[in-house]
Design a protein around this motif. Structure first.
Motif, mmCIF file in Angstrom:
data_model
loop_
_atom_site.group_PDB
_atom_site.id
_atom_site.type_symbol
_atom_site.label_atom_id
_atom_site.label_comp_id
_atom_site.label_asym_id
_atom_site.label_seq_id
_atom_site.Cartn_x
_atom_site.Cartn_y
_atom_site.Cartn_z
ATOM 1 N N PHE A 207 63.606 29.870 46.853
ATOM 2 C CA PHE A 207 64.568 29.279 47.791
ATOM 3 C C PHE A 207 64.655 27.765 47.578
ATOM 4 O O PHE A 207 65.749 27.193 47.534
ATOM 5 C CB PHE A 207 64.144 29.559 49.232
ATOM 6 C CG PHE A 207 64.541 30.906 49.758
ATOM 7 C CD1 PHE A 207 65.877 31.281 49.843
ATOM 8 C CD2 PHE A 207 63.585 31.811 50.185
ATOM 9 C CE1 PHE A 207 66.249 32.522 50.342
ATOM 10 C CE2 PHE A 207 63.942 33.055 50.684
ATOM 11 C CZ PHE A 207 65.277 33.418 50.759
ATOM 12 N N ALA A 208 63.488 27.118 47.466
ATOM 13 C CA ALA A 208 63.441 25.657 47.382
ATOM 14 C C ALA A 208 64.083 25.141 46.098
ATOM 15 O O ALA A 208 64.843 24.155 46.117
ATOM 16 C CB ALA A 208 61.989 25.184 47.487
ATOM 17 N N ILE A 209 63.772 25.780 44.962
ATOM 18 C CA ILE A 209 64.329 25.329 43.686
ATOM 19 C C ILE A 209 65.834 25.542 43.659
ATOM 20 O O ILE A 209 66.598 24.657 43.235
ATOM 21 C CB ILE A 209 63.644 26.056 42.508
ATOM 22 C CG1 ILE A 209 62.166 25.631 42.430
ATOM 23 C CG2 ILE A 209 64.348 25.734 41.195
ATOM 24 C CD1 ILE A 209 61.328 26.465 41.485
ATOM 25 N N MET A 210 66.275 26.711 44.127
ATOM 26 C CA MET A 210 67.713 26.970 44.180
ATOM 27 C C MET A 210 68.413 25.966 45.082
ATOM 28 O O MET A 210 69.453 25.392 44.719
ATOM 29 C CB MET A 210 67.974 28.389 44.691
ATOM 30 C CG MET A 210 69.455 28.744 44.777
ATOM 31 S SD MET A 210 69.758 30.465 45.222
ATOM 32 C CE MET A 210 69.132 30.485 46.893
ATOM 33 N N LEU A 211 67.834 25.713 46.248
ATOM 34 C CA LEU A 211 68.437 24.772 47.184
ATOM 35 C C LEU A 211 68.445 23.358 46.614
ATOM 36 O O LEU A 211 69.415 22.608 46.787
ATOM 37 C CB LEU A 211 67.667 24.800 48.507
ATOM 38 C CG LEU A 211 68.338 24.122 49.710
ATOM 39 C CD1 LEU A 211 69.639 24.842 50.061
ATOM 40 C CD2 LEU A 211 67.402 24.124 50.915
ATOM 41 N N GLY A 212 67.373 22.999 45.891
ATOM 42 C CA GLY A 212 67.277 21.653 45.320
ATOM 43 C C GLY A 212 68.377 21.367 44.323
ATOM 44 O O GLY A 212 69.032 20.316 44.381
ATOM 45 N N PHE A 213 68.612 22.296 43.390
ATOM 46 C CA PHE A 213 69.659 22.067 42.398
ATOM 47 C C PHE A 213 71.045 22.185 43.018
ATOM 48 O O PHE A 213 71.986 21.517 42.565
ATOM 49 C CB PHE A 213 69.486 23.020 41.214
ATOM 50 C CG PHE A 213 68.429 22.565 40.252
ATOM 51 C CD1 PHE A 213 68.705 21.590 39.308
ATOM 52 C CD2 PHE A 213 67.140 23.081 40.308
ATOM 53 C CE1 PHE A 213 67.736 21.133 38.426
ATOM 54 C CE2 PHE A 213 66.156 22.636 39.434
ATOM 55 C CZ PHE A 213 66.452 21.662 38.492
ATOM 56 N N TYR A 214 71.171 23.015 44.067
ATOM 57 C CA TYR A 214 72.448 23.060 44.782
ATOM 58 C C TYR A 214 72.735 21.707 45.438
ATOM 59 O O TYR A 214 73.831 21.164 45.307
ATOM 60 C CB TYR A 214 72.447 24.160 45.853
ATOM 61 C CG TYR A 214 73.534 23.928 46.869
ATOM 62 C CD1 TYR A 214 74.868 24.150 46.545
ATOM 63 C CD2 TYR A 214 73.243 23.388 48.123
ATOM 64 C CE1 TYR A 214 75.882 23.874 47.448
ATOM 65 C CE2 TYR A 214 74.251 23.113 49.028
ATOM 66 C CZ TYR A 214 75.569 23.359 48.681
ATOM 67 O OH TYR A 214 76.567 23.065 49.578
ATOM 68 N N THR A 334 63.204 16.599 46.747
ATOM 69 C CA THR A 334 62.504 15.998 45.613
ATOM 70 C C THR A 334 63.291 16.223 44.327
ATOM 71 O O THR A 334 63.477 15.311 43.508
ATOM 72 C CB THR A 334 61.088 16.595 45.475
ATOM 73 O OG1 THR A 334 60.367 16.410 46.696
ATOM 74 C CG2 THR A 334 60.330 15.934 44.337
ATOM 75 N N ILE A 335 63.779 17.441 44.162
ATOM 76 C CA ILE A 335 64.611 17.748 42.999
ATOM 77 C C ILE A 335 65.858 16.874 43.011
ATOM 78 O O ILE A 335 66.250 16.295 41.987
ATOM 79 C CB ILE A 335 64.988 19.245 42.994
ATOM 80 C CG1 ILE A 335 63.739 20.104 42.781
ATOM 81 C CG2 ILE A 335 66.041 19.538 41.916
ATOM 82 C CD1 ILE A 335 63.959 21.587 43.005
#
Length: 383
Positions: A207-214, A334-335
Motif C-alpha cells: 500500500f505504502a509503495i503504491m501510494l508513494g509513487f502515486y 518519503t518516496i
C-alpha cells in the motif's frame, strides 16, 4: 445541523484548504525561483523539504491521534500551516524560506492525518464513496488555486501576498474547527501499538509503495506542469495555468463520481484499471504540443487512487487504523520527497521534458504495485 454533519462539512473544507495550499506552488514556482536567484535543483529541494515536513508529521500524527485525540492533532496542524505560510511570505532568504516551508508542510501532514482519522470515525457506510467525496473537495481547492493565483498575479500581487491570502483562509478554518465535537474519550486507544507487527506486514508496504509513487506522480504534475508547458512548449502563464485547472477539473469530477464506480467495480480492480489508464494518457499527452491537453484529462483516472487506497486500508486492517494510515502516508511521503528532488535535478541536467517524463515512470510503478497488491490480498484470502 447535528454534530456529525458539521464535522463532515468541516473536514471537507479542510481538505479543500489542503488542495489550495498544495497547488498555489505551480503558477508561482518560477517567481520564487527568480526572487531567490536559485536553480531548478533548489526548487526541487524546496519541494523535498516540504515532503520531509509532511513525513515527520504523518509519522507522529498517526501515533498522536491514538494518544491525544483527532481534534488536537487537527488544530495543531492548522496552527503550523498558519505559522509556516506567514514565515514563507516574509522570509528574506532561501534558507528561512525552506525552514518555513518545512513547518507549513508539517502542518498539512498533521491536518491530513487528522482528517483521515476523523473520516474513519464518521464515515460508517459506503467508505469508498465518502472518501472519494472527501478528496473531491481537495480537487475543488486544486481547481480554485491556480486560477485565483494567476488572477492575483495579474492584479500585481506578489507571490508573498498570494500566500498571505491563503493564510487568511486558514485562520477562518481554525475558528470553524474549534467548534467540532468528537467523543475522543471513547476512541483514544490505550492498548500498546505493536509497530514491529505493522512494519512486518507485507500488505502495508505494498500500500505504502503504491501510494508513494502515486503521490509523487500526482504532485509532480501539480508542481511541475506549468513549468513544463512554459519551458518546453513556450505557453504563457495564463494558458498553462488554464491547462492545470482542466487537470484538476477532471480530477474533481472523478472524485465526485469515482466512489460510486469503485463500489460497483471493486476496490482493487479499480486501482489497477485507473492507474493503467492514467499512465497511458500521460504518455499520449507528452507526444506533442497538440496532444498536451491529454496530460490533464487523465486526472479523472488519478482521482480515485488515493481515497480508494485509504478506504481499502480501512477494510483490510481492523486494529490501529489511524497508526497504519500514518505509517503508510509517512513511507509514501518519503518516496515523494526523493521523487520531487529527482525531478528538479533531471530538469537541470537534461531539460524539463526528461524531468516531466519521470512522472510517467512513477505511474507505471503504481500500475505494477496495484497488480502485486491485488494478487497478494487474493492469495491471503484464499489461504
Amino acid at each position: 445541523m447535528n454534530k456529525n454533519t458539521y464535522t463532515i462539512v468541516i473536514i471537507y473544507l479542510l481538505m479543500m484548504l489542503i488542495g489550495i495550499i498544495e497547488n498555489v506552488k505551480g503558477p508561482i514556482i518560477l517567481s520564487i525561483k527568480t526572487f531567490y536567484s536559485v536553480d531548478y535543483t533548489m526548487m526541487g529541494l524546496f519541494l523535498s523539504v516540504g515532503s520531509l515536513g509532511f513525513i515527520l508529521s504523518t509519522f507522529f500524527g498517526g501515533f498522536l491521534t491514538e494518544k491525544i485525540g483527532r481534534k488536537l492533532v487537527l488544530l495543531s496542524g492548522l496552527l503550523l500551516i498558519l505559522l509556516g505560510i506567514i514565515g514563507i511570505s516574509m522570509a528574506p532568504n532561501f534558507i528561512l524560506f525552506l525552514l518555513f516551508a518545512f513547518i507549513m508542510n508539517m502542518g498539512m501532514g498533521s491536518v491530513e492525518i487528522g482528517i483521515n482519522a476523523i473520516a474513519a470515525l464518521v464515515f460508517i457506510m459506503n467508505q469508498a464513496i465518502m472518501m472519494n467525496l472527501l478528496h473531491f473537495f481537495y480537487g475543488v481547492g486544486a481547481i480554485i488555486s491556480p486560477n485565483i493565483t494567476v488572477k492575483l498575479l495579474h492584479f500585481n500581487f506578489t507571490w508573498q501576498l498570494v500566500y498571505l491570502s491563503v493564510a487568511a483562509l486558514a485562520f477562518i478554518l481554525i475558528l470553524a474547527t474549534l467548534a467540532i465535537k468528537i467523543q475522543e474519550g471513547q476512541h483514544i486507544i490505550k492498548e500498546k501499538i505493536n509497530y514491529g507487527e505493522i512494519l512486518g506486514n507485507k500488505r502495508m508496504w505494498l500500500f505504502a509503495i503504491m501510494l508513494g509513487f502515486y503521490v509523487a506522480s500526482e504532485l509532480g504534475v501539480g508542481n511541475w506542469a506549468v513549468t513544463f508547458l512554459r519551458e518546453w512548449y513556450k505557453m504563457d502563464n495564463t494558458i498553462s495555468s488554464l491547462y492545470l485547472s482542466i487537470f484538476f477539473a477532471t480530477f474533481t469530477l472523478g472524485r465526485l463520481f469515482g466512489g460510486f464506480i469503485v463500489e460497483k467495480v471493486g476496490y482493487l480492480r479499480s486501482l489497477s484499471v485507473s492507474s493503467l489508464c492514467a499512465a497511458v494518457f500521460i504518455a499520449i499527452g507528452m507526444l506533442s504540443k497538440s496532444l498536451a491537453l491529454f496530460n490533464f484529462y487523465f486526472r479523472f483516472f488519478y482521482s480515485i487512487i488515493f481515497p480508494t487506497v485509504i478506504a481499502t486500508i480501512m477494510k483490510e486492517f481492523k486494529k490501529h487504523v489511524s497508526a497504519i494510515i500514518g505509517i503508510t502516508v509517512t513511507i509514501a511521503s518519503t518516496i515523494n520527497m526523493f521523487a520531487n528532488f529527482l525531478i528538479g535535478k533531471l530538469n537541470d541536467l537534461f531539460g524539463v521534458f526528461v524531468g516531466f517524463s519521470a512522472i510517467l515512470v512513477f505511474m507505471i510503478v503504481v500500475v505494477f504495485m496495484s497488480l502485486i497488491l491485488s494478487q497478494t490480498i487474493k492469495k491471503e484470502v484464499s489461504e
